[in-house]
Design a protein around this motif. Structure first.
Motif, PDB file in Angstrom:
ATOM      1  N   LEU A 125     -12.466  -8.467   1.323  1.00  0.00           N
ATOM      2  CA  LEU A 125     -12.853  -7.053   1.409  1.00  0.00           C
ATOM      3  C   LEU A 125     -11.679  -6.132   1.092  1.00  0.00           C
ATOM      4  O   LEU A 125     -11.812  -5.160   0.349  1.00  0.00           O
ATOM      5  N   GLU A 126     -10.517  -6.448   1.673  1.00  0.00           N
ATOM      6  CA  GLU A 126      -9.343  -5.591   1.468  1.00  0.00           C
ATOM      7  C   GLU A 126      -8.843  -5.684   0.028  1.00  0.00           C
ATOM      8  O   GLU A 126      -8.456  -4.671  -0.571  1.00  0.00           O
ATOM      9  N   LEU A 127      -8.837  -6.884  -0.549  1.00  0.00           N
ATOM     10  CA  LEU A 127      -8.437  -7.037  -1.950  1.00  0.00           C
ATOM     11  C   LEU A 127      -9.357  -6.240  -2.859  1.00  0.00           C
ATOM     12  O   LEU A 127      -8.915  -5.545  -3.777  1.00  0.00           O
ATOM     13  N   LYS A 128     -10.645  -6.340  -2.592  1.00  0.00           N
ATOM     14  CA  LYS A 128     -11.619  -5.613  -3.410  1.00  0.00           C
ATOM     15  C   LYS A 128     -11.385  -4.109  -3.322  1.00  0.00           C
ATOM     16  O   LYS A 128     -11.391  -3.401  -4.331  1.00  0.00           O
ATOM     17  N   ALA A 129     -11.156  -3.611  -2.101  1.00  0.00           N
ATOM     18  CA  ALA A 129     -10.948  -2.174  -1.919  1.00  0.00           C
ATOM     19  C   ALA A 129      -9.696  -1.711  -2.665  1.00  0.00           C
ATOM     20  O   ALA A 129      -9.709  -0.672  -3.336  1.00  0.00           O
ATOM     21  N   LEU A 130      -8.622  -2.475  -2.563  1.00  0.00           N
ATOM     22  CA  LEU A 130      -7.374  -2.091  -3.228  1.00  0.00           C
ATOM     23  C   LEU A 130      -7.501  -2.174  -4.750  1.00  0.00           C
ATOM     24  O   LEU A 130      -7.014  -1.304  -5.474  1.00  0.00           O
ATOM     25  N   LEU A 131      -8.167  -3.213  -5.239  1.00  0.00           N
ATOM     26  CA  LEU A 131      -8.349  -3.356  -6.681  1.00  0.00           C
ATOM     27  C   LEU A 131      -9.270  -2.270  -7.222  1.00  0.00           C
ATOM     28  O   LEU A 131      -9.059  -1.727  -8.303  1.00  0.00           O
ATOM     29  N   ASP A 132     -10.308  -1.932  -6.456  1.00  0.00           N
ATOM     30  CA  ASP A 132     -11.232  -0.862  -6.849  1.00  0.00           C
ATOM     31  C   ASP A 132     -10.508   0.470  -6.993  1.00  0.00           C
ATOM     32  O   ASP A 132     -10.850   1.292  -7.838  1.00  0.00           O
ATOM     33  N   GLY A 171      -7.539   0.823  -7.904  1.00  0.00           N
ATOM     34  CA  GLY A 171      -6.505   0.742  -8.934  1.00  0.00           C
ATOM     35  C   GLY A 171      -5.252   0.040  -8.479  1.00  0.00           C
ATOM     36  O   GLY A 171      -4.215   0.102  -9.140  1.00  0.00           O
ATOM     37  N   GLY A 172      -5.339  -0.655  -7.322  1.00  0.00           N
ATOM     38  CA  GLY A 172      -4.180  -1.403  -6.837  1.00  0.00           C
ATOM     39  C   GLY A 172      -3.094  -0.479  -6.331  1.00  0.00           C
ATOM     40  O   GLY A 172      -3.337   0.637  -5.879  1.00  0.00           O
ATOM     41  N   MET A 173      -1.859  -0.941  -6.408  1.00  0.00           N
ATOM     42  CA  MET A 173      -0.719  -0.157  -5.926  1.00  0.00           C
ATOM     43  C   MET A 173      -0.259   0.764  -7.063  1.00  0.00           C
ATOM     44  O   MET A 173       0.426   0.340  -7.986  1.00  0.00           O
ATOM     45  N   VAL A 174      -0.697   2.052  -6.998  1.00  0.00           N
ATOM     46  CA  VAL A 174      -0.489   2.988  -8.100  1.00  0.00           C
ATOM     47  C   VAL A 174       0.862   3.693  -7.960  1.00  0.00           C
ATOM     48  O   VAL A 174       1.224   4.157  -6.874  1.00  0.00           O
ATOM     49  N   LEU A 175       1.585   3.779  -9.058  1.00  0.00           N
ATOM     50  CA  LEU A 175       2.831   4.548  -9.073  1.00  0.00           C
ATOM     51  C   LEU A 175       2.502   6.026  -9.283  1.00  0.00           C
ATOM     52  O   LEU A 175       1.713   6.377 -10.157  1.00  0.00           O
ATOM     53  N   GLY A 176       3.083   6.872  -8.450  1.00  0.00           N
ATOM     54  CA  GLY A 176       2.879   8.311  -8.584  1.00  0.00           C
ATOM     55  C   GLY A 176       4.205   8.997  -8.807  1.00  0.00           C
ATOM     56  O   GLY A 176       4.951   8.646  -9.714  1.00  0.00           O
ATOM     57  N   ARG A 177       4.527   9.960  -7.950  1.00  0.00           N
ATOM     58  CA  ARG A 177       5.810  10.632  -8.042  1.00  0.00           C
ATOM     59  C   ARG A 177       6.472  10.592  -6.667  1.00  0.00           C
ATOM     60  O   ARG A 177       5.784  10.509  -5.642  1.00  0.00           O
ATOM     61  N   ALA A 178       7.775  10.649  -6.654  1.00  0.00           N
ATOM     62  CA  ALA A 178       8.530  10.667  -5.399  1.00  0.00           C
ATOM     63  C   ALA A 178       8.939  12.105  -5.106  1.00  0.00           C
ATOM     64  O   ALA A 178       9.711  12.711  -5.858  1.00  0.00           O
ATOM     65  N   PHE A 179       8.399  12.664  -4.046  1.00  0.00           N
ATOM     66  CA  PHE A 179       8.755  14.030  -3.640  1.00  0.00           C
ATOM     67  C   PHE A 179      10.036  14.031  -2.800  1.00  0.00           C
ATOM     68  O   PHE A 179      10.307  13.073  -2.077  1.00  0.00           O
ATOM     69  N   ALA A 193      -2.632  -6.564   5.538  1.00  0.00           N
ATOM     70  CA  ALA A 193      -1.201  -6.653   5.216  1.00  0.00           C
ATOM     71  C   ALA A 193      -0.963  -7.698   4.132  1.00  0.00           C
ATOM     72  O   ALA A 193      -0.177  -7.490   3.203  1.00  0.00           O
ATOM     73  N   LEU A 194      -1.668  -8.842   4.229  1.00  0.00           N
ATOM     74  CA  LEU A 194      -1.502  -9.888   3.220  1.00  0.00           C
ATOM     75  C   LEU A 194      -2.047  -9.435   1.872  1.00  0.00           C
ATOM     76  O   LEU A 194      -1.434  -9.690   0.825  1.00  0.00           O
ATOM     77  N   ALA A 195      -3.194  -8.757   1.878  1.00  0.00           N
ATOM     78  CA  ALA A 195      -3.776  -8.267   0.613  1.00  0.00           C
ATOM     79  C   ALA A 195      -2.799  -7.347  -0.104  1.00  0.00           C
ATOM     80  O   ALA A 195      -2.592  -7.455  -1.324  1.00  0.00           O
ATOM     81  N   LYS A 196      -2.166  -6.443   0.634  1.00  0.00           N
ATOM     82  CA  LYS A 196      -1.200  -5.528   0.027  1.00  0.00           C
ATOM     83  C   LYS A 196       0.005  -6.292  -0.517  1.00  0.00           C
ATOM     84  O   LYS A 196       0.501  -6.014  -1.614  1.00  0.00           O
ATOM     85  N   MET A 206       2.968  -8.172  -5.458  1.00  0.00           N
ATOM     86  CA  MET A 206       3.598  -9.229  -6.246  1.00  0.00           C
ATOM     87  C   MET A 206       2.828  -9.509  -7.536  1.00  0.00           C
ATOM     88  O   MET A 206       3.416  -9.768  -8.587  1.00  0.00           O
ATOM     89  N   ASP A 207       1.482  -9.406  -7.461  1.00  0.00           N
ATOM     90  CA  ASP A 207       0.638  -9.852  -8.558  1.00  0.00           C
ATOM     91  C   ASP A 207      -0.565  -8.909  -8.670  1.00  0.00           C
ATOM     92  O   ASP A 207      -1.656  -9.209  -8.169  1.00  0.00           O
ATOM     93  N   PRO A 208      -0.403  -7.733  -9.317  1.00  0.00           N
ATOM     94  CA  PRO A 208      -1.435  -6.686  -9.283  1.00  0.00           C
ATOM     95  C   PRO A 208      -2.807  -7.096  -9.797  1.00  0.00           C
ATOM     96  O   PRO A 208      -3.801  -6.522  -9.381  1.00  0.00           O
ATOM     97  N   ASP A 209      -2.881  -8.078 -10.720  1.00  0.00           N
ATOM     98  CA  ASP A 209      -4.196  -8.475 -11.221  1.00  0.00           C
ATOM     99  C   ASP A 209      -4.512  -9.945 -10.926  1.00  0.00           C
ATOM    100  O   ASP A 209      -5.388 -10.546 -11.561  1.00  0.00           O
TER     101      ASP A 209
END
Length: 772
Positions: free
Chosen positions: A311-318, A320-328, A735-738, A743-746
């Motif tokens: 469930l958690e993997l699906k939610a994160l992949l849906d 877009g995974g760990m998305v890079l944005g901007r650092a404020f 925590a494991l899903a993240k 390590m392996d986004p896809d």
């Protein structure tokens, strides 16, 4: 060696054929039918073209052998031999994706189809709903009057007895246990049972004991033990089933699946030992046929963990995974300046959540955070802090609210907090004139306005930002995930996201419903906020509630009256609200009243709420559409009719509409059905003002199925998980899903192949679209 193109074609053909098998060979998985698809794609495989000729005209039973032959051809390169009508279950090794009917004789195929068990994997994951300890079944001599018992007996004789009462028949079976003690098994009006029982057979029977001149067992369930030992002498699984599908048949089928398909690759791989969990194969065996209670406990923990991990993997992949944005940048002086500008001190919970948000915004990863807080806990101030940080970095922020009246309220509050700090806030609503809209949009596009507040008008054509860096969405379940994503697309770089909700959700449910978001909780109320006094009244005393309402109106206060919730029928709910409105006009003729319901256009609803807020009415009769978070300062009383039809969390949120202007608030919950269980549940609200405690109690008392309204996208069924108990397991799986996706986004690394296969296989079963 097979060419790459031919291999790809095989895989492309396999997908619809496997889906067709899982769908029961209904020929509905492809528009125009499977035969047409095969004719178009399978020219390099002339055997397939022959095999599928006339496929659309066949019955589902006739299609199954065609599909099986096609799978053999595509997967193994074997010739497309059609199986004989009486083919027995295929011995030897099977894969999880093989058809389930290979496990049973032909007459068993229909039973599997009725339960939706299309593949061997489906059978392996058809978990028991409960277990019976049959390691030591009782003897007849120890049975007591009225006891419900399960025991093993041998059939001595059987007969059908007609009673003097017309239409009443009893099946009576004389039997004895292993120690020779006798009893009579009785079935009421089930004459067909006689044909299913053979003299000399050993039965496992469950029923209620009567001791009247001998021992009788009024049978509720029975099965033939036969020669196998899957139904006695062990902890025995009891499976979800339908009429005509016996437990003994299911146990044999599952046992064959375990023998034929195991061992399987472990989806957790090396992570299993780190998490202290048993092997996948061991867990699958033990969930069906546990050696003891400890083995069953460990298997449940392992397979629950897998369920939540998917469930958690699906939610994160849906998302877009760990998305890079901007650092404020976040400077201490800015934080202190924001605090000094506020007209009140912050709570400890607000300070803690603001620190979490500041840390997220400093990270190069996109912030994706859910901010939960009870009504009045100060979420808007926290959102203002995040918007202020974005503005100090030269970026813009947007806050999207579900209604115009709520957007206007946010606009007023944010202007009060941010204007002294030099941040300009702009309002954009659908009801504004074209000239006003164009002026507001120009200020957003130029960057003159740093914060935009509005409804879905923010995502309409023509709206743009110079540099959107932060998106805040209030009460997202009123929009849905798609509107959130539409707002995010208006940014050049993925903006940080803060989702706010005043609906108390237990942490376990928040972690699964909002698996793509980190969760922050405001669990502390600002000082001076007086809890709403709550009273539960039985229906016979309901007029006392309206006598109290009359007194509150005489004091110059205002009253909400909520009509009963009627599930899945807005029309009936409207009728109930209208009838209540007419009744109260007769009961309280001196009181100025208005009616609010979901059938009104949005602008009309906003108009009624605004008029009520301005004091044009004393009492508002409403369905459950009263807006979240709207401040009516003089509203002091909330009356809810048929309160037992609402969840505790919903009732808590309703009572949060009153007592918001410094006046004491009251809630009267009228119980239309006054049973002890109902009153005990409702009195949780008399005892506690803690929205999160109430939400936890709601989850325990009603279950997640009743709470799914918290998100438009719905909530998948859990086979093993228990959201009232599994918070720790969910947090570990999340925590494991993240960690895996960092390590392996896809999921392309070899060590994640089994996990990727399992995620794909489970996607269709739990209603997910394929995400990898």
């Amino acid at each position: 060696m097979e060419g790459v193109r031919e291999k790809e074609l095989r895989e492309r053909l396999l997908r619809p054929i496997l889906r067709e098998l899982r769908d029961g060979a209904k020929d509905q998985v492809v528009v125009g039918g499977l035969e047409g698809l095969i004719q178009n794609l399978a020219r390099p495989f002339p055997e397939l073209l022959t095999l599928f000729q006339g496929y659309g005209a066949k019955t589902p039973e006739e299609r199954l052998p065609v599909l099986e032959a096609a799978l053999r051809l595509l997967e193994d390169g074997a010739p497309p031999r059609l199986p004989q009508a009486q083919e027995r279950p295929r011995p030897g090794k099977l894969s999880p994706q093989d058809p389930a009917h290979l496990l049973v004789p032909p007459q068993g195929r229909k039973k599997l189809a009725e339960l939706g068990l299309r593949t061997v994997r489906d059978v392996l994951h058809h978990y028991p709903r409960r277990y019976e300890d049959r390691r030591a079944l009782p003897g007849v001599r120890y049975l007591e009057e009225g006891q419900k018992a399960t025991l093993s007996v041998r059939v001595l004789s059987k007969e059908l007895v007609k009673t003097p009462k017309k239409g009443m028949q009893l099946v009576q079976v004389r039997a004895q246990d292993a120690w020779g003690w006798r009893l009579t098994l009785v079935w009421f009006n089930q004459p067909w049972v006689l044909a299913q029982i053979a003299e000399g057979a050993t039965l496992i029977v469950t029923g209620r004991v009567q001791r009247r001149g001998g021992v009788q067992l009024w049978v509720e369930h029975f099965e033939d033990e036969g020669t196998e030992s899957l139904s006695t002498g062990r902890i025995v699984p009891i499976y979800p089933a339908k009429e005509g599908v016996g437990q003994a048949f299911l146990r044999r089928t599952v046992h064959r699946a375990l023998e034929a398909a195991l061992p399987l690759p472990d989806p957790l791989g090396a992570y299993r030992e780190e998490e202290g969990l048993p092997e996948y194969t061991e867990a699958l065996r033990a969930i069906h046929f546990p050696e003891d209670e400890e083995a069953l406990k460990r298997a449940l923990l392992r397979l629950k963990f897998d369920e939540y991990l998917l469930l958690e993997l699906k939610a994160l992949l849906d998302a877009g995974g760990m998305v890079l944005g901007r650092a404020f940048r976040v400077e201490k002086a800015w934080v202190e300046a924001f605090k000094r500008a506020l007209p009140f001190p912050l709570t400890g919970a607000q300070e803690r959540v603001m620190a979490e948000i500041a840390k997220d915004m400093q990270s190069p990863r996109q912030m994706a955070r859910l901010l939960q807080g009870d009504v009045g806990s100060g979420k808007t101030v926290v959102a203002a802090f995040a918007l202020y940080l974005a503005a100090r970095n030269g970026a813009q922020g947007a806050l999207m609210a579900p209604t115009e009246i709520l957007a206007q309220q946010h606009y007023g509050n944010l202007t009060r907090y941010l204007f002294p700090l030099g941040v300009r806030v702009e309002l954009l609503l659908g009801s504004m004139s074209q000239r006003e809209k164009e002026a507001a949009m120009a200020r957003l596009l130029s960057g003159e306005a740093q914060v935009a507040v509005g409804t879905h008008a923010l995502i309409q054509e023509g709206v743009g930002f110079r540099d959107l860096g932060l998106a805040v969405v209030d009460e997202e379940h009123r929009f849905g995930v798609l509107q959130r994503r539409a707002l995010l697309k208006m940014a050049q770089v993925p903006p940080d996201v803060l989702v706010m909700s005043a609906t108390p959700i237990p942490r376990s449910l928040a972690l699964t419903l909002y698996g793509d978001l980190e969760v922050s909780v405001l669990d502390e109320m600002p000082p001076g906020r007086i809890p709403v006094k709550t009273k539960v009244l039985p229906h016979r005393l309901r007029l006392q509630a309206y006598a109290f309402a009359r007194e509150e109106v005489r004091k110059g206060h205002q009253v909400f009256v909520v009509a009963p919730a009627i599930e899945e029928s807005e029309e009936l709910e409207l009728k109930a609200a209208t009838a209540l409105y007419e009744e109260l006009k007769g009961l309280l003729p001196e009181v100025r009243m208005a009616l609010l319901h979901g059938r009104m256009p949005a602008r009309e609803k906003d108009g009624v709420m605004e008029a009520f807020r301005q004091g044009a009415f004393d009492l508002l009769v409403s369905t459950t559409v009263i807006e979240v978070g709207v401040d009516i300062p003089r509203a002091t009383l909330m009356v809810v009719e048929n309160a037992e039809r609402f969840g505790l969390a919903q009732l808590h949120q309703l009572r949060g509409r009153v007592g918001r202007g410094g006046l004491p608030g009251y809630a009267i919950l009228i119980a239309g059905e006054a049973g002890q269980k109902t009153l005990r549940r409702l009195r949780v609200l008399e005892e506690s003002a803690d929205g999160f405690y109430i939400a936890e109690m709601d989850l325990k008392l009603r279950g997640p199925g009743e709470l799914r309204g918290t998100r438009q996208s719905g909530y998948p069924e859990l086979r093993l998980g228990d959201l009232a108990e599994d918070t720790e397991v969910i947090e570990g799986a999340r925590a494991l899903a993240k960690r895996i996706l960092e390590m392996d986004p896809d999921l392309s690394l070899p060590q994640h192949q089994a996990l990727k296969d399992e995620l794909r296989a489970q996607a269709e079963r739990i209603g997910f679209r394929e995400v990898i």
